[in-house]
Write an enzyme that holds these catalytic residues in place. Structure first.
Site, mmCIF file in Angstrom:
data_model
loop_
_atom_site.group_PDB
_atom_site.id
_atom_site.type_symbol
_atom_site.label_atom_id
_atom_site.label_comp_id
_atom_site.label_asym_id
_atom_site.label_seq_id
_atom_site.Cartn_x
_atom_site.Cartn_y
_atom_site.Cartn_z
ATOM 1 N N ASP A 23 0.862 -1.182 0.000
ATOM 2 C CA ASP A 23 0.000 0.000 0.000
ATOM 3 C C ASP A 23 0.902 1.236 0.000
ATOM 4 O OD1 ASP A 23 -2.370 1.610 0.410
ATOM 5 O OD2 ASP A 23 -1.761 1.766 2.503
ATOM 6 N N ASP A 25 -0.237 5.118 0.981
ATOM 7 C CA ASP A 25 -0.491 6.021 2.109
ATOM 8 C C ASP A 25 -0.537 5.245 3.420
ATOM 9 O OD1 ASP A 25 -1.572 8.890 0.900
ATOM 10 O OD2 ASP A 25 -1.987 7.206 -0.421
#
Length: 246
Positions: A23, A25
């Site tokens: 991922d 953020d």
């Protein structure tokens, strides 16, 4: 889902035979009050490229951000899956397939709700709508209630609550489905999938990775399906730097 305790010692290791999905953020980059200011720390782009080389290209960023936005923040030399997996950018690809926008009625409805709360704004990401309230955290409950009351009128959509954001997502926008599709193709096929993420939008990918014989790693606290845990973004950086130089 289980609540994972904070464990200071890492309980897993990366292998050059893995397929690694990260991922962005809150996992690769620290969260910021302004999502537009989120970026990789100095030197991390080179680390990601080195990791991808060790993995023979089997490294991907899988993010809720629009793929074009994500492409501005991470190296072009690696795989990027944006819009919760709806758009893919191969290494060297600058702009991928275009996808339809969310229904106008849904955009208008969510925008009207957001406009009632100063500091809240709607971000269209193809068919996904993100309603950000990081600048107005006190409205979390009222905002969520209002959005849940209207989402049922759009049967293909569901509402997901993440870190300072509510997202209206069609069924196809699913990081788990994206991961499972990716590991059926090169360069990810035949490798142990490893998913590292921090938010509720990563849970489907955690489940998918583990169901395919791989591992999932949750960054930070909270309920999760992931069986492994690391406390913070800096721990992800340390893991990747270590792997890149082995």
């Amino acid at each position: 889902m289980q609540v994972m305790p904070c464990t200071p010692q890492r309980t897993f290791a990366l292998s050059a035979q893995d397929a690694v999905f990260l991922d962005f953020d809150g996992t690769l980059a620290h969260l910021q009050d302004d999502a537009k200011s989120v970026c990789l720390a100095d030197g991390m782009a080179l680390v990601l490229e080195a990791c991808a080389n060790r993995l023979s290209g089997a490294l991907a960023i899988i993010s809720g951000r629009d793929a074009d936005d994500l492409a501005k923040r991470v190296p072009q030399a690696i795989w990027r899956f944006g819009n919760h997996g709806l758009r893919a950018l191969a290494p060297g690809e600058h702009s991928g397939n275009r996808i339809a926008a969310a229904p106008k009625d849904l955009i208008d409805t969510f925008s009207n709700i957001a406009n009632r709360h100063p500091g809240v704004h709607v971000e269209p990401k193809g068919p996904v709508l993100a309603v950000h309230y990081r600048a107005a955290p006190s409205v979390e409950s009222a905002l969520g209630t209002a959005l849940r009351q209207v989402i049922d009128a759009f049967p293909d959509y569901s509402l997901q609550h993440g870190k300072m954001v509510y997202e209206a997502k069609p069924a196809a926008a699913n990081k788990g489905a994206c991961l499972l599709k990716a590991i059926q193709t090169e360069p990810f096929a035949g490798r142990r999938p490893v998913m590292i993420g921090d938010d509720t939008t990563d849970e489907d990918a955690f489940i998918a990775a583990q169901s395919a014989g791989g591992i999932a790693v949750k960054i930070g606290e909270g309920k999760t399906a992931a069986r492994h845990h690391m406390p913070a973004v800096d721990d992800v950086h340390a893991l990747l730097r270590e792997f890149a130089t082995e």
